[in-house]
Design a protein around this motif. Structure first.
Motif, PDB file in Angstrom:
ATOM      1  N   ARG A  12      17.357 -22.263   3.206  1.00  0.00           N
ATOM      2  CA  ARG A  12      16.276 -23.254   3.133  1.00  0.00           C
ATOM      3  C   ARG A  12      16.830 -24.507   2.452  1.00  0.00           C
ATOM      4  NH1 ARG A  12      11.320 -24.358   0.045  1.00  0.00           N
ATOM      5  NH2 ARG A  12      11.894 -22.845  -1.550  1.00  0.00           N
ATOM      6  N   CYS A  13      16.715 -25.616   3.124  1.00  0.00           N
ATOM      7  CA  CYS A  13      17.147 -26.887   2.547  1.00  0.00           C
ATOM      8  C   CYS A  13      15.907 -27.767   2.405  1.00  0.00           C
ATOM      9  CB  CYS A  13      18.147 -27.600   3.455  1.00  0.00           C
ATOM     10  SG  CYS A  13      19.642 -26.644   3.704  1.00  0.00           S
ATOM     11  N   VAL A  14      15.777 -28.376   1.232  1.00  0.00           N
ATOM     12  CA  VAL A  14      14.588 -29.189   0.968  1.00  0.00           C
ATOM     13  C   VAL A  14      15.011 -30.615   0.622  1.00  0.00           C
ATOM     14  CG1 VAL A  14      12.488 -29.393  -0.432  1.00  0.00           C
ATOM     15  CG2 VAL A  14      13.446 -27.126   0.075  1.00  0.00           C
ATOM     16  N   ARG A  51      18.493 -20.519  -5.375  1.00  0.00           N
ATOM     17  CA  ARG A  51      18.853 -21.930  -5.356  1.00  0.00           C
ATOM     18  C   ARG A  51      20.340 -22.057  -5.701  1.00  0.00           C
ATOM     19  NH1 ARG A  51      16.086 -27.097  -8.482  1.00  0.00           N
ATOM     20  NH2 ARG A  51      17.536 -28.612  -7.594  1.00  0.00           N
ATOM     21  N   SER A  91      15.341 -31.499   5.718  1.00  0.00           N
ATOM     22  CA  SER A  91      14.744 -30.220   5.320  1.00  0.00           C
ATOM     23  C   SER A  91      14.826 -29.277   6.515  1.00  0.00           C
ATOM     24  CB  SER A  91      13.275 -30.402   4.918  1.00  0.00           C
ATOM     25  OG  SER A  91      13.205 -31.193   3.749  1.00  0.00           O
ATOM     26  N   ILE A  92      15.223 -28.052   6.253  1.00  0.00           N
ATOM     27  CA  ILE A  92      15.329 -27.071   7.350  1.00  0.00           C
ATOM     28  C   ILE A  92      15.221 -25.669   6.771  1.00  0.00           C
ATOM     29  CG2 ILE A  92      17.884 -27.045   7.232  1.00  0.00           C
ATOM     30  CD1 ILE A  92      17.891 -26.590  10.267  1.00  0.00           C
ATOM     31  N   GLU A  93      14.696 -24.770   7.523  1.00  0.00           N
ATOM     32  CA  GLU A  93      14.570 -23.376   7.106  1.00  0.00           C
ATOM     33  C   GLU A  93      15.111 -22.506   8.234  1.00  0.00           C
ATOM     34  OE1 GLU A  93      10.959 -22.612   4.985  1.00  0.00           O
ATOM     35  OE2 GLU A  93      10.951 -20.532   5.684  1.00  0.00           O
ATOM     36  N   LYS A 149      15.678 -18.499   9.445  1.00  0.00           N
ATOM     37  CA  LYS A 149      15.330 -17.098   9.164  1.00  0.00           C
ATOM     38  C   LYS A 149      16.577 -16.211   9.266  1.00  0.00           C
ATOM     39  CE  LYS A 149      10.790 -17.658   9.112  1.00  0.00           C
ATOM     40  NZ  LYS A 149      10.249 -17.849   7.769  1.00  0.00           N
ATOM     41  N   TYR A 179      18.702 -23.384  -0.793  1.00  0.00           N
ATOM     42  CA  TYR A 179      18.462 -21.979  -1.150  1.00  0.00           C
ATOM     43  C   TYR A 179      19.174 -21.078  -0.142  1.00  0.00           C
ATOM     44  CZ  TYR A 179      14.690 -23.858  -4.044  1.00  0.00           C
ATOM     45  OH  TYR A 179      13.979 -24.561  -4.974  1.00  0.00           O
ATOM     46  N   THR A 194      13.808 -15.566   4.638  1.00  0.00           N
ATOM     47  CA  THR A 194      14.532 -16.803   4.903  1.00  0.00           C
ATOM     48  C   THR A 194      15.990 -16.663   4.483  1.00  0.00           C
ATOM     49  OG1 THR A 194      12.521 -18.022   4.484  1.00  0.00           O
ATOM     50  CG2 THR A 194      14.582 -19.281   4.445  1.00  0.00           C
TER      51      THR A 194
END
Lengths: 230, 409
Positions: A5-7, A70, A27-29, A31, A65, A2
């Motif tokens: 990554r946003c949570v 983080r 939220s998004i991931e 690659k 992240y 990844t």
């Protein structure tokens, strides 16, 4: 692996008496090697998300992240170091340093990174050649066209081969031909160097180049579409 | 050239007029400081030399306690042979023995209390300017001759002139009555009323005879030529004094404490003025750099987004200021050095200075003293304050947030 990554990111701006939710539980991931377009109407939250990913702005809540690290809790200095080593930025308004030539603008980041002078010059020459600016190395931004300036900005962003390039409306000030050339360049870098691109735009043609299109509205992700790029 | 240095240099010349104005302010203040400090040091040098060469000398050998309580019984035994042996040991400096007493001097019409100095006529001109200030008659001749030189003011007060007899009455070293009749052979005019009114000189042999000194005296005066190396000479003279005789060697600072105090007082007031000048220049730099930082807020936002820390940006601002300060320093020191060098050869005077200078035993023209110290101390302080003035604009950068900064126009 990844890249981003946003949570559950939230960010609220206060405009006069009104609170504006720029990010509303996003939220998004993404690659590694992704080519993602964030599309939204003006005020939709795409630039705020881009800034949060780039460590330029801190979310009110949520986690960000980059390559598994983080970053939303890092200090100003640590964020600067992260941007210097891992992220390249391309802005709508080019944002070159006006007193430096094209080559010096490209070299500047490398100098801060501590790259030796000889190596810097070699890399700057090569990257400017790669973005089609051979022969224009010694021109200052004021003596170049918008497209040329944006190419310098791209060269500056990618010269250190960052894993992630964040671009905010990179084609907004370019004519269609130059915009297409720029996007071709982005795709080429993405294909050949596996550089991850996250581009905020509302230009439909730019969206056409993306492998993944994320639509935002009022600070929320409303659509996440995989697509065959142009 | 280093890229960061190039960036700093070019940033300076984005607004050439503003940079030149600030640099010119620094250059002007540096030139002024170089000239004023050089002039001051030149004046102090003259003040010290003129005062010490007038009478005191750079060193004096005395009996312990004599400096603070001048009793006739506190003597240096066999003073003439001792001065002679010191002259043999130290041929490069001027040495003369003296005796001092207080007496009543009377002409046919009037009497006045005065200081009587017994001097070695052959050597006194080397340690004092008074013999050279004799404007009527001549200086003393033979060491035992019954003759005296007096100041012009005392001559007027006594209504006496060349060739007239004076009676000197006082107490001898042994408490007995001391008396002599002497002829006026010379009248000196130092221009200093106190000196011309209260000092007289007679030959040392006569002095020892009249005041029953038994070969002794009160001071051996040493003129080193200049104050440089006086401390070294002082310890050398101390080592040459005869063993078993309790004597001390005082330097000019101990002998004339008022001189250094006067210089310190003058320096304090002058440095207060210089301080104000430096602070004004510092504020000019602060204004320039603050404007420069504020108008580049957007640009600073960009470079912060590229990964530059506020600390690095602050150092860039300090580097820009240092370059500007160094330019002001070099130009100011060079211009100041040239102007001051010209005046150090041709002298400096202003209307009314002659009268003022004579009161302090100074010549009518001052000659600034150019040295690496006078050339660099003022500009270096300006440079330092220039850098200090840039600290605030540099620190402001720590408050910048990249996103907010990039929104700035």
């Amino acid at each position: 692996m990844t890249a981003v990554r946003c949570v559950d990111l939230c960010k609220t701006y206060r405009q006069g008496e009104v609170d504006i939710k720029a990010l509303d539980h996003v939220s998004i991931e993404i690659k590694e090697g992704g080519f993602v377009c964030l599309s939204a109407p003006s005020g939709g939250g795409k630039t705020t998300l881009l800034n949060a990913i780039g460590g330029l702005d801190k979310p009110d809540s949520g986690e960000v992240y980059i390559a598994g690290q983080r970053i939303d809790n890092l200090s100003k200095g640590e964020l600067a170091e992260l941007r210097l080593r891992q992220i390249g930025f391309v802005f709508q308004a080019f944002n070159l340093i006006p007193v430096l030539t094209a080559r010096e603008n490209v070299e500047f980041v490398m100098q801060v990174q501590g790259v030796p002078a000889g190596e810097r010059q070699r890399l700057a020459h090569a990257i400017l050649d790669e973005v089609g600016l051979a022969g224009l190395e010694d021109r200052r931004p004021a003596d170049m066209s918008g497209g040329q300036q944006q190419r310098v900005a791209v060269a500056r962003a990618i010269v250190s081969r960052p894993a992630l390039v964040l671009a905010d409306e990179p084609t907004a000030n370019l004519d269609s031909k130059t915009a297409d050339e720029l996007m071709e360049l982005f795709r080429e870098l993405n294909d050949h160097h596996s550089t991850t691109f996250v581009i905020a735009t509302h230009d439909k043609r730019v969206m056409g180049y993306a492998k993944r299109l994320v639509r935002m509205l009022d600070g929320r992700i409303v659509a996440d579409i995989k697509q065959d790029a142009a | 050239m280093n890229l960061v240095f190039r960036l700093a240099w070019r940033n300076l010349w984005r607004h050439p007029r503003r940079t030149w104005l600030t640099t010119a302010a620094m250059m002007f203040s540096n030139t002024l400081l170089v000239f004023m400090i050089s002039l001051q040091f030149g004046m102090y040098g003259l003040m010290i030399d003129n005062t010490l060469q007038a009478f005191t000398g750079h060193l004096q050998i005395q009996a312990p306690g004599y400096k603070d309580d001048q009793k006739i019984r506190q003597t240096v035994a066999d003073i003439v042979p001792l001065a002679e042996s010191l002259r043999a040991e130290l041929p490069s400096v001027s040495i003369a023995a003296r005796g001092t007493a207080f007496a009543l001097v009377s002409s046919e019409e009037r009497s006045y209390g005065i200081a009587v100095f017994g001097v070695e006529p052959a050597y006194e001109p080397d340690v004092s300017t008074i013999p050279g200030l004799v404007s009527e008659g001549r200086f003393l001749g033979d060491i035992d001759a019954p003759e005296i030189i007096i100041g012009a003011a005392l001559a007027r007060n006594l209504r006496a002139g060349l060739g007239d007899e004076l009676t000197v009455l006082g107490s001898g070293r042994d408490g007995s009555f001391a008396a002599a009749v002497v002829d006026i052979v010379g009248i000196f005019d130092s221009g200093i009323a106190d000196v011309d009114r209260s000092i007289t000189e007679i030959p040392l042999g006569l002095f020892q005879d009249v005041f029953f000194m038994d070969g002794s005296g009160h001071q051996i005066v040493i003129n080193a030529g200049s104050i440089d190396g006086v401390a070294e000479l002082q310890s050398k003279v101390g080592s040459l004094l005869p063993a078993g005789q309790d004597l001390v060697v005082h330097d000019w600072d101990a002998l004339q404490p008022g001189l250094k105090q006067a210089i310190k007082a003058d320096m304090s007031s002058a440095f207060l003025m210089y301080g104000i000048l430096v602070i004004l220049v510092a504020f000019s730099v602060l204004n320039t750099q603050l404007m420069s930082v504020l108008e580049r807020t957007h640009e600073f936002g960009i470079v912060m987004s590229l990964g530059l820390t506020p600390g690095r940006l602050g150092r860039l601002v300090l580097l820009e200021t240092a370059i500007m300060g160094a330019l002001g320093l070099v130009l100011g020191a060079v211009l100041g050095g040239l102007v001051t060098s010209w005046f150090s050869v041709n002298g400096f005077a202003y209307p009314g200075m002659e009268e003022l200078a004579s009161k302090f035993n100074l010549p009518a023209r001052f000659f600034p003293q150019v040295s690496p110290l006078t050339l660099l101390v003022g500009p270096a302080v300006v440079f330092l304050f220039t850098l200090l003035a840039a600290v605030y604009p540099a620190l402001r950068l720590h408050r910048l947030q990249p996103v907010e900064a990039m929104r700035a126009v």
